[in-house]
Write a protein that holds these residues in place. Structure first.
Motif, PDB file in Angstrom:
ATOM      1  N   PRO A 142       4.420  -1.694   0.230  1.00  0.00           N
ATOM      2  CA  PRO A 142       3.972  -1.925   1.611  1.00  0.00           C
ATOM      3  C   PRO A 142       3.902  -0.629   2.403  1.00  0.00           C
ATOM      4  O   PRO A 142       4.801   0.213   2.327  1.00  0.00           O
ATOM      5  CB  PRO A 142       5.035  -2.872   2.162  1.00  0.00           C
ATOM      6  CG  PRO A 142       6.254  -2.623   1.333  1.00  0.00           C
ATOM      7  CD  PRO A 142       5.764  -2.252  -0.036  1.00  0.00           C
ATOM      8  N   LEU A 143       2.825  -0.489   3.161  1.00  0.00           N
ATOM      9  CA  LEU A 143       2.662   0.640   4.081  1.00  0.00           C
ATOM     10  C   LEU A 143       2.638   0.126   5.517  1.00  0.00           C
ATOM     11  O   LEU A 143       2.019   0.728   6.394  1.00  0.00           O
ATOM     12  CB  LEU A 143       1.364   1.392   3.784  1.00  0.00           C
ATOM     13  CG  LEU A 143       1.176   1.965   2.381  1.00  0.00           C
ATOM     14  CD1 LEU A 143      -0.186   2.645   2.256  1.00  0.00           C
ATOM     15  CD2 LEU A 143       2.288   2.941   2.030  1.00  0.00           C
ATOM     16  N   LEU A 180      -1.506  -3.108   5.310  1.00  0.00           N
ATOM     17  CA  LEU A 180      -1.640  -1.806   4.672  1.00  0.00           C
ATOM     18  C   LEU A 180      -0.687  -1.739   3.475  1.00  0.00           C
ATOM     19  O   LEU A 180       0.493  -2.076   3.576  1.00  0.00           O
ATOM     20  CB  LEU A 180      -1.311  -0.695   5.663  1.00  0.00           C
ATOM     21  CG  LEU A 180      -2.329  -0.466   6.787  1.00  0.00           C
ATOM     22  CD1 LEU A 180      -1.713   0.420   7.870  1.00  0.00           C
ATOM     23  CD2 LEU A 180      -3.605   0.156   6.239  1.00  0.00           C
ATOM     24  N   HIS A 181      -1.204  -1.300   2.329  1.00  0.00           N
ATOM     25  CA  HIS A 181      -0.369  -1.319   1.128  1.00  0.00           C
ATOM     26  C   HIS A 181      -0.986  -0.456   0.034  1.00  0.00           C
ATOM     27  O   HIS A 181      -2.154  -0.046   0.116  1.00  0.00           O
ATOM     28  CB  HIS A 181      -0.225  -2.751   0.596  1.00  0.00           C
ATOM     29  CG  HIS A 181      -1.503  -3.300   0.050  1.00  0.00           C
ATOM     30  ND1 HIS A 181      -2.490  -3.825   0.844  1.00  0.00           N
ATOM     31  CD2 HIS A 181      -1.980  -3.369  -1.237  1.00  0.00           C
ATOM     32  CE1 HIS A 181      -3.505  -4.215   0.089  1.00  0.00           C
ATOM     33  NE2 HIS A 181      -3.233  -3.946  -1.172  1.00  0.00           N
ATOM     34  N   LEU A 182      -0.202  -0.211  -0.998  1.00  0.00           N
ATOM     35  CA  LEU A 182      -0.685   0.348  -2.257  1.00  0.00           C
ATOM     36  C   LEU A 182      -0.583  -0.744  -3.312  1.00  0.00           C
ATOM     37  O   LEU A 182       0.437  -1.439  -3.386  1.00  0.00           O
ATOM     38  CB  LEU A 182       0.161   1.544  -2.712  1.00  0.00           C
ATOM     39  CG  LEU A 182       0.336   2.718  -1.742  1.00  0.00           C
ATOM     40  CD1 LEU A 182       1.266   3.756  -2.364  1.00  0.00           C
ATOM     41  CD2 LEU A 182      -1.002   3.341  -1.411  1.00  0.00           C
ATOM     42  N   THR A 183      -1.606  -0.909  -4.127  1.00  0.00           N
ATOM     43  CA  THR A 183      -1.560  -1.851  -5.237  1.00  0.00           C
ATOM     44  C   THR A 183      -1.179  -1.110  -6.509  1.00  0.00           C
ATOM     45  O   THR A 183      -1.833  -0.137  -6.888  1.00  0.00           O
ATOM     46  CB  THR A 183      -2.922  -2.543  -5.426  1.00  0.00           C
ATOM     47  OG1 THR A 183      -3.221  -3.323  -4.272  1.00  0.00           O
ATOM     48  CG2 THR A 183      -2.891  -3.466  -6.647  1.00  0.00           C
ATOM     49  N   LEU A 277      -3.036   5.724  -6.685  1.00  0.00           N
ATOM     50  CA  LEU A 277      -2.293   5.371  -5.478  1.00  0.00           C
ATOM     51  C   LEU A 277      -3.167   5.614  -4.259  1.00  0.00           C
ATOM     52  O   LEU A 277      -3.459   6.758  -3.903  1.00  0.00           O
ATOM     53  CB  LEU A 277      -1.009   6.194  -5.396  1.00  0.00           C
ATOM     54  CG  LEU A 277       0.010   5.924  -6.512  1.00  0.00           C
ATOM     55  CD1 LEU A 277       1.144   6.933  -6.451  1.00  0.00           C
ATOM     56  CD2 LEU A 277       0.544   4.506  -6.421  1.00  0.00           C
ATOM     57  N   HIS A 278      -3.610   4.541  -3.647  1.00  0.00           N
ATOM     58  CA  HIS A 278      -4.470   4.679  -2.469  1.00  0.00           C
ATOM     59  C   HIS A 278      -4.205   3.537  -1.499  1.00  0.00           C
ATOM     60  O   HIS A 278      -4.052   2.390  -1.896  1.00  0.00           O
ATOM     61  CB  HIS A 278      -5.947   4.692  -2.878  1.00  0.00           C
ATOM     62  CG  HIS A 278      -6.431   3.400  -3.456  1.00  0.00           C
ATOM     63  ND1 HIS A 278      -6.146   3.019  -4.748  1.00  0.00           N
ATOM     64  CD2 HIS A 278      -7.157   2.383  -2.909  1.00  0.00           C
ATOM     65  CE1 HIS A 278      -6.698   1.846  -4.983  1.00  0.00           C
ATOM     66  NE2 HIS A 278      -7.308   1.431  -3.882  1.00  0.00           N
ATOM     67  N   GLY A 279      -4.128   3.876  -0.240  1.00  0.00           N
ATOM     68  CA  GLY A 279      -3.951   2.868   0.797  1.00  0.00           C
ATOM     69  C   GLY A 279      -5.263   2.671   1.527  1.00  0.00           C
ATOM     70  O   GLY A 279      -5.682   3.511   2.335  1.00  0.00           O
TER      71      GLY A 279
END
Length: 354
Positions: A142-143, A180-183, A277-279
């Motif tokens: 989580p971002l 907002l998150h990274l998968t 890794l990308h938000g």
């Protein structure tokens, strides 16, 4: 598919051809034929099934298999044709629970080799059609920290003020700040049993993650933006870059180790050599559907259905934009198409770094 070079599937060390049978009921149904050496009853008597226990009964042999109810129809087939063919070919009886009722598929037969053959063929069918199911859950970072959300909203306001004249740039294509998150990776978990299984596996990962983070939260910074495709004038996804503050690759190592673990457990399909890794901050997927999601998995709109935007001015003006810093302390098993009381995805499980 080239009929002279059919796809081969390895199940417990045995190789099967994958043959396509066209039927009206399904887009395609799959038939599998064993191409290894012929079995003998003596071999079967000593053979064990790695994943299922075949028990001897008064009437022969029996094996129960856990199969999600949404996959029953692929084993039954049109008007029961697939099940009848399996039963005829293997000389077994296959009992399947009613549609929508979670339970076990029970295979019985007079010979252990017959039951083992039926079990394997059912497993191949299940595995094949499982791959066609849309993913239901994903491992996420989580971002949604308040500082990052605030930075994102500033970014959105600034972009709309300075770049709204650029083609395709409008408020509807920005990410929901609460999501907002990274998968890290996606999974198709088709019943509660499979969700619980993944949660247990996730707990097993906690020790190696704590070894990497030394049992402490991981300080991260979200700075800079980048785009997915080759042409900055025709962009569908713009994302924020996330890095560990001390410059190490600990976050990348954690993500890659998690994927490696779940791929090895047969619960996730590897899409890339390394996790990207990308938000996501802007995505044209959201333009037509505000409830759409960017969770990094299949099932999204094709590029032809999406109106790209010109990101050249955004990249030039905001290329080094600083969204904020925060301490990451958790990895979540998030449920697709869900929202919890905070606005983030509903969590089915989690692990903490400290």
């Amino acid at each position: 598919m080239d009929v002279l070079r059919p796809q081969l599937i390895n199940i417990n060390g045995r190789i099967y051809r994958r043959n396509i049978i066209k039927e009206e009921h399904y887009e395609e149904e799959e038939d599998f034929s064993y191409i290894g050496p012929p079995e003998s009853e003596e071999l079967a008597a000593d053979e064990t099934c790695d994943t299922h226990f075949i028990e001897q009964t008064d009437k022969g042999f029996r094996c129960a298999i856990d199969v999600p109810s949404v996959l029953y129809k692929y084993i039954i087939g049109k008007k029961g044709e697939t099940r009848r063919r399996l039963e005829f070919d293997t000389k077994t009886s296959i009992n399947i629970p009613k549609q929508g009722v979670e339970g076990q598929i029970v295979i019985t037969g007079s010979h252990k080799s017959a039951v083992l053959s039926a079990v394997t063929r059912v497993e191949v069918l299940v595995e094949s059609f499982r791959k066609k199911q849309p993913f239901t859950h994903f491992l996420s970072i989580p971002l949604d920290d308040p500082k990052i959300q605030e930075g994102f909203l500033r970014f959105k306001d600034d972009v709309l003020q300075q770049c709204s004249q650029d083609h395709g740039v409008e408020g509807s294509i920005f990410q929901n700040p609460a999501k907002l998150h990274l998968t890290i990776g996606t999974m198709a978990l088709l019943n509660d049993i499979e969700v619980r299984k993944v949660c247990e596996h996730l707990q097993d990962c906690q020790n190696f993650i704590r070894d990497i983070t030394e049992g402490k939260p991981l300080p991260l910074e979200v700075t800079g933006i980048e785009y997915m495709n080759d042409d900055p004038a025709m962009v569908d996804v713009l994302y924020a870059k996330v890095n560990v503050k001390d410059g190490t690759d600990k976050l990348q190592v954690i993500a890659d180790r998690l994927v490696q673990y779940f791929v090895s457990a047969g619960l996730m399909v590897r899409e890339w050599d390394r996790v990207k890794l990308h938000g996501t901050v802007m995505n044209t997927l959201f333009r037509k559907d505000s409830t759409a999601e960017d969770t990094g998995g299949p099932g999204r709109q094709t590029m032809n259905e999406r109106e790209a935007f010109d990101a050249r001015n955004i990249l030039k003006t905001f290329g080094a934009y600083h969204f904020g810093e925060f301490e990451l302390n958790t990895v979540l098993l998030s449920q697709r198409y869900s929202t919890d009381c905070t606005g983030y995805y509903t969590s089915a499980g989690s692990i903490n770094f400290s």
